[in-house]
Motif scaffolding. Structure first.
Motif, PDB file in Angstrom:
ATOM      1  N   LYS A  73      63.090  32.200  59.284  1.00 39.32           N
ATOM      2  CA  LYS A  73      62.606  31.068  60.087  1.00 39.32           C
ATOM      3  C   LYS A  73      61.559  31.536  61.108  1.00 39.32           C
ATOM      4  O   LYS A  73      61.295  30.839  62.090  1.00 39.32           O
ATOM      5  CB  LYS A  73      63.781  30.453  60.866  1.00 39.32           C
ATOM      6  CG  LYS A  73      64.901  29.904  60.019  1.00 39.32           C
ATOM      7  CD  LYS A  73      64.750  28.395  59.908  1.00 39.32           C
ATOM      8  CE  LYS A  73      66.048  27.786  59.407  1.00 39.32           C
ATOM      9  NZ  LYS A  73      65.897  26.334  59.217  1.00 39.32           N
TER      10      LYS A  73
ATOM     11  N   LEU B  70      67.091  35.770  60.884  1.00 41.16           N
ATOM     12  CA  LEU B  70      66.442  34.617  61.513  1.00 41.16           C
ATOM     13  C   LEU B  70      64.916  34.766  61.498  1.00 41.16           C
ATOM     14  O   LEU B  70      64.195  33.834  61.107  1.00 41.16           O
ATOM     15  CB  LEU B  70      66.947  34.494  62.952  1.00 41.16           C
ATOM     16  CG  LEU B  70      66.302  33.397  63.788  1.00 41.16           C
ATOM     17  CD1 LEU B  70      66.696  32.026  63.258  1.00 41.16           C
ATOM     18  CD2 LEU B  70      66.711  33.517  65.253  1.00 41.16           C
TER      19      LEU B  70
ATOM     20  N   ASP C  49      58.392  29.253  62.132  1.00 44.50           N
ATOM     21  CA  ASP C  49      58.723  28.134  62.993  1.00 44.50           C
ATOM     22  C   ASP C  49      58.966  28.607  64.444  1.00 44.50           C
ATOM     23  O   ASP C  49      58.414  28.043  65.398  1.00 44.50           O
ATOM     24  CB  ASP C  49      59.972  27.475  62.409  1.00 44.50           C
ATOM     25  CG  ASP C  49      60.355  26.233  63.151  1.00 44.50           C
ATOM     26  OD1 ASP C  49      59.604  25.251  63.052  1.00 44.50           O
ATOM     27  OD2 ASP C  49      61.374  26.258  63.864  1.00 44.50           O
ATOM     28  N   ILE C  50      59.767  29.655  64.574  1.00 46.64           N
ATOM     29  CA  ILE C  50      60.111  30.170  65.906  1.00 46.64           C
ATOM     30  C   ILE C  50      58.870  30.696  66.646  1.00 46.64           C
ATOM     31  O   ILE C  50      58.633  30.381  67.809  1.00 46.64           O
ATOM     32  CB  ILE C  50      61.135  31.319  65.780  1.00 46.64           C
ATOM     33  CG1 ILE C  50      62.404  30.854  65.097  1.00 46.64           C
ATOM     34  CG2 ILE C  50      61.389  31.981  67.138  1.00 46.64           C
ATOM     35  CD1 ILE C  50      63.513  30.446  66.005  1.00 46.64           C
TER      36      ILE C  50
ATOM     37  N   THR D 243      65.422  27.772  69.794  1.00 45.63           N
ATOM     38  CA  THR D 243      64.619  26.567  69.973  1.00 45.63           C
ATOM     39  C   THR D 243      64.839  25.982  71.375  1.00 45.63           C
ATOM     40  O   THR D 243      63.885  25.661  72.083  1.00 45.63           O
ATOM     41  CB  THR D 243      64.992  25.526  68.890  1.00 45.63           C
ATOM     42  OG1 THR D 243      64.851  26.157  67.617  1.00 45.63           O
ATOM     43  CG2 THR D 243      64.097  24.318  68.963  1.00 45.63           C
TER      44      THR D 243
ATOM     45  N   TYR E 265      69.053  29.901  65.525  1.00 47.59           N
ATOM     46  CA  TYR E 265      67.821  29.106  65.431  1.00 47.59           C
ATOM     47  C   TYR E 265      67.831  27.995  66.475  1.00 47.59           C
ATOM     48  O   TYR E 265      66.853  27.798  67.205  1.00 47.59           O
ATOM     49  CB  TYR E 265      67.669  28.509  64.023  1.00 47.59           C
ATOM     50  CG  TYR E 265      66.504  27.552  63.922  1.00 47.59           C
ATOM     51  CD1 TYR E 265      65.193  28.041  63.869  1.00 47.59           C
ATOM     52  CD2 TYR E 265      66.700  26.169  63.926  1.00 47.59           C
ATOM     53  CE1 TYR E 265      64.119  27.175  63.817  1.00 47.59           C
ATOM     54  CE2 TYR E 265      65.627  25.300  63.868  1.00 47.59           C
ATOM     55  CZ  TYR E 265      64.344  25.797  63.811  1.00 47.59           C
ATOM     56  OH  TYR E 265      63.275  24.943  63.769  1.00 47.59           O
ATOM     57  N   GLU E 266      68.981  27.330  66.554  1.00 52.44           N
ATOM     58  CA  GLU E 266      69.114  26.243  67.522  1.00 52.44           C
ATOM     59  C   GLU E 266      69.021  26.784  68.953  1.00 52.44           C
ATOM     60  O   GLU E 266      68.344  26.220  69.811  1.00 52.44           O
ATOM     61  CB  GLU E 266      70.473  25.568  67.284  1.00 52.44           C
ATOM     62  CG  GLU E 266      70.534  24.133  67.750  1.00 52.44           C
ATOM     63  CD  GLU E 266      71.921  23.557  67.490  1.00 52.44           C
ATOM     64  OE1 GLU E 266      72.500  22.978  68.429  1.00 52.44           O
ATOM     65  OE2 GLU E 266      72.423  23.727  66.347  1.00 52.44           O
TER      66      GLU E 266
ATOM     67  N   ILE F 162      71.987  32.363  60.930  1.00 48.34           N
ATOM     68  CA  ILE F 162      70.661  31.787  61.103  1.00 48.34           C
ATOM     69  C   ILE F 162      70.699  30.459  61.865  1.00 48.34           C
ATOM     70  O   ILE F 162      69.951  30.271  62.819  1.00 48.34           O
ATOM     71  CB  ILE F 162      69.979  31.607  59.718  1.00 48.34           C
ATOM     72  CG1 ILE F 162      69.704  32.995  59.114  1.00 48.34           C
ATOM     73  CG2 ILE F 162      68.691  30.796  59.841  1.00 48.34           C
ATOM     74  CD1 ILE F 162      68.937  32.991  57.825  1.00 48.34           C
ATOM     75  N   ASP F 163      71.609  29.574  61.483  1.00 48.53           N
ATOM     76  CA  ASP F 163      71.568  28.217  62.067  1.00 48.53           C
ATOM     77  C   ASP F 163      71.836  28.210  63.575  1.00 48.53           C
ATOM     78  O   ASP F 163      71.075  27.624  64.345  1.00 48.53           O
ATOM     79  CB  ASP F 163      72.562  27.309  61.350  1.00 48.53           C
ATOM     80  CG  ASP F 163      72.137  27.067  59.909  1.00 48.53           C
ATOM     81  OD1 ASP F 163      70.953  27.341  59.605  1.00 48.53           O
ATOM     82  OD2 ASP F 163      72.968  26.636  59.094  1.00 48.53           O
TER      83      ASP F 163
END
Lengths: 441, 441
Positions: A110, A106, A113-114, A90, A86-87, A82-83
């Motif tokens: 998240k 993901l 947010d995405i 973004t 995610y980055e 996920i991390d």
């Protein structure tokens, strides 16, 4: 028109995607009118052997090679976890790059947010491959079923667990044996935790629920049970009672609240999903115009999943070639523009299979039945078997399985009844509780 | 943005479409961002009672009211037959109006002409509703499976015949009884000829084959058999042999030639399509990336079909709102830009079920087996029943059914063998020949 794309992550699905893009360049161009050029692929380790080999100039040494390349219009995210993704997403969104991802974890955890970031920047996110592999279910929900209020969407969304349950059901194997075999055949990963414990299916049903019901939901609140404690005895009793045991992911829309749950489930053996065997996935959608529809196919694997990834790449590349972005999409993930409330487990109403472990003496059924009556739970069927499970220490009492199927009942009451039965020691083991998906007319 | 549309034809599907458009205006707007305004509907007879009532100003007195109205951007054709809708669509295309149609006969028989005219004028034609009702199979082929060479597409594409065959198979009814019941329940039309004789399924598989294989084909050359001569005995023998009898529509792509056929078919009873019962439809697609996928749902009925009609309306309205036309479509009907050759029946290779009516005497099986051997046809199974079908005139000989299942064989040789067996009077009735769809490994 030629559209450059970049892939991040070169595992099983990444390899399949590259293979399709290279080997089917002409087919895709003939069908869609766009030429997809796989300009760069990034993975952390180029020293491994890959089933599909890239040209040297396609191998990026850093993520920046993709993110900074203005020619690259689409980033295809095929990593895990996920991390990191995610980055990556973004950054890609900030750079104005459209996204295709197969990452269900993901999006489920998240996604809000995405998607909101993408909306702001007019970025398209394709995620057909995140749910049910090659089956084009996302497109069906977005476009094909646009004229429907989706009342219920449910299915078999994890191939590993379906393989294991099929092998328990059809070949009488126990859980551990079936799991080991699945690993040997490549149907289960070395660490199959997220498959076995239902979380993977949970991620997928969260995405389907959001798209169907039009808002984001709090993934951590979804009720998820896995198959790790499934006993072969219950699989066999299922068969005897005319049911099949499946790991179902279920989402229902109930007056604006969503009931979303993943758990082992008894399905009537003539239900279309009961016939879905092995590593296959299937999704059943109930729309208020279309009625019942089902989508069936391979839910995982290199080429089936890549087939879905490439369909998103082509779709987005096509819109880029026409100078349009998100505005072409029918049914965004968040079309009601408000979050979805999740119903609490205690508010569920469903049917139940309960297996108690009781001494083989008169009166015990009456005692248990009394507790059910007290909590207003109506019994649909009882099955007491002569099979001795074990003896109590005195060896006087044989312990046998007592199975009760209920009509639709409140989960809250059901749990209270089970607690009272256990507290009163009418049963000698923890009660086995499996929900039944079987609409009562 | 608001898009005006007009509907021609106000029957079952027209009513359903109007109902969805009016009652779900908000839902559609929320999901897609476009407002669909049903400006005019034309039917020849406004004096009837309609299940869904329109406002007076929506009822057009002439077709010209729709065709001459510049606000109307989409004409939805929901009539029947071929000549009238052909003329209508031709005019609409000339006027620059996009088209949504549910008319499989028109597209199968005059599709080439219509699509080429539409291409020339940059007109979109939506035809999701023409095949398999509410199931979004056209979209799946156009977009979701774009990364695939479709090698085979086949399925149950006619609900009326599937209802009849299910009722013969499960309830042991004969064809005529099952047909009458289907009529009473509204599952068969007053004149069910085009359903029963396989032509409706033929229209649909022609459309699926064109889209899958990328070119137009000559509908009149497709091999079509109906279920009108299906005998209950063969349905029961199917069951006994582990098969189910279905009316299958089959299209295979074989080295650039298409094998397209519609006929009663024995399917192994564990085949996913064997479980498709009653009025349901299902389409199985085999793609070289995705593998086997299946799409299941209601193939007819007012709202299920209207669900598909509306999905096309929304899709096209959305592109109109963005100022784009055909260029947004992925996978046109004619993406290879060359016609498809159809394989001749005599060149088919498949498995066969043959039922002969033979006297119950020694030596007859040997005689028949010899003929098969002569034509290089390998026998997979033999079943001779004691059931007496009738007696020969002398009443000496009982006539009994002799069933032979073959391995994959040439249709040409098979027909020669059957002719020789009949010419030699080894059998007393016309041979029952039913093809088996069962891949041999």
């Amino acid at each position: 028109m030629k559209i450059d794309i970049g892939i991040v992550g070169y595992g099983v699905v990444g390899n399949g995607t590259a293979k399709i893009l290279e080997e089917k360049k002409e087919l895709i161009k003939d069908k869609s009118g766009v030429e997809i050029n796989l300009k760069k692929v990034f993975t952390r380790n180029w020293n491994k052997e890959f089933p599909f080999s890239l040209k040297e100039d396609q191998k990026a040494k850093s993520l920046e090679e993709l993110l900074e390349d203005e020619d690259i219009k689409i980033i295809v995210e095929l990593t895990g976890g996920i991390d990191f993704p995610y980055e990556l997403l973004t950054k890609a969104i900030e750079k104005g790059k459209h996204i295709v991802t197969a990452n269900k974890a993901l999006l489920a955890e998240k996604g809000k947010d995405i998607f909101l970031k993408a909306e702001e920047k007019n970025i398209r996110i394709g995620f057909e491959a995140a749910v049910a592999g090659g089956i084009p279910i996302i497109r069906a929900l977005r476009e094909g079923l646009v004229a429907n209020n989706i009342e219920k969407i449910y299915g078999i969304l994890n191939g590993t667990t379906n393989y294991i349950l099929t092998s328990m059901f059809k070949e009488g194997k126990d859980f551990q044996t079936a799991l080991e075999e699945a690993k040997e055949l490549g149907y289960a990963e070395a660490d199959p935790t997220l498959d076995i414990n239902g979380v993977d299916a949970g991620h997928k049903i969260a995405i389907l629920a959001s798209l169907s019901f039009g808002g984001f939901l709090n993934f951590s609140k979804i009720h998820i049970e896995g198959i790790e404690n499934i006993n072969l005895l219950d699989v066999e009793l299922a068969k005897e009672l005319g049911y099949t045991l499946k790991l179902l992911a279920i989402a229902k829309n109930q007056n604006g609240e969503a009931e979303v749950r993943v758990h082992p489930t008894f399905l009537p053996s003539d239900h279309p999903l009961a016939k879905v065997e092995g590593v296959f996935n299937a999704v059943m959608v109930e729309g208020d115009s279309v009625g019942e529809t089902m989508f069936y196919g391979k839910g995982a694997g290199s080429l089936p999943t890549a087939s879905a990834v490439v369909s998103d790449i082509v779709d987005i590349a096509k819109s880029i070639s026409l100078g349009i972005g998100r505005e072409i999409e029918i049914t965004s993930m968040n079309w009601k523009h408000k979050d979805i409330n999740l119903k609490k487990v205690s508010d569920f109403y469903t049917r139940y299979y309960l297996r108690f472990t009781v001494p083989d003496i008169t009166g015990i059924l009456a005692k248990i039945a009394n507790v059910f009556a007290k909590y207003n739970i109506s019994i649909a069927a009882v099955l007491q078997k002569e099979t001795v499970l074990r003896y109590t220490q005195t060896e006087n009492d044989k312990l046998v399985p007592l199975v009760i199927l209920t009509h639709t009942a409140s989960e809250n009451n059901l749990q209270k009844a089970v607690k009272e039965i256990e507290d009163n020691k009418f049963t000698y083991e923890k009660t086995v509780l499996i929900r039944i998906e079987h609409e009562e007319r």
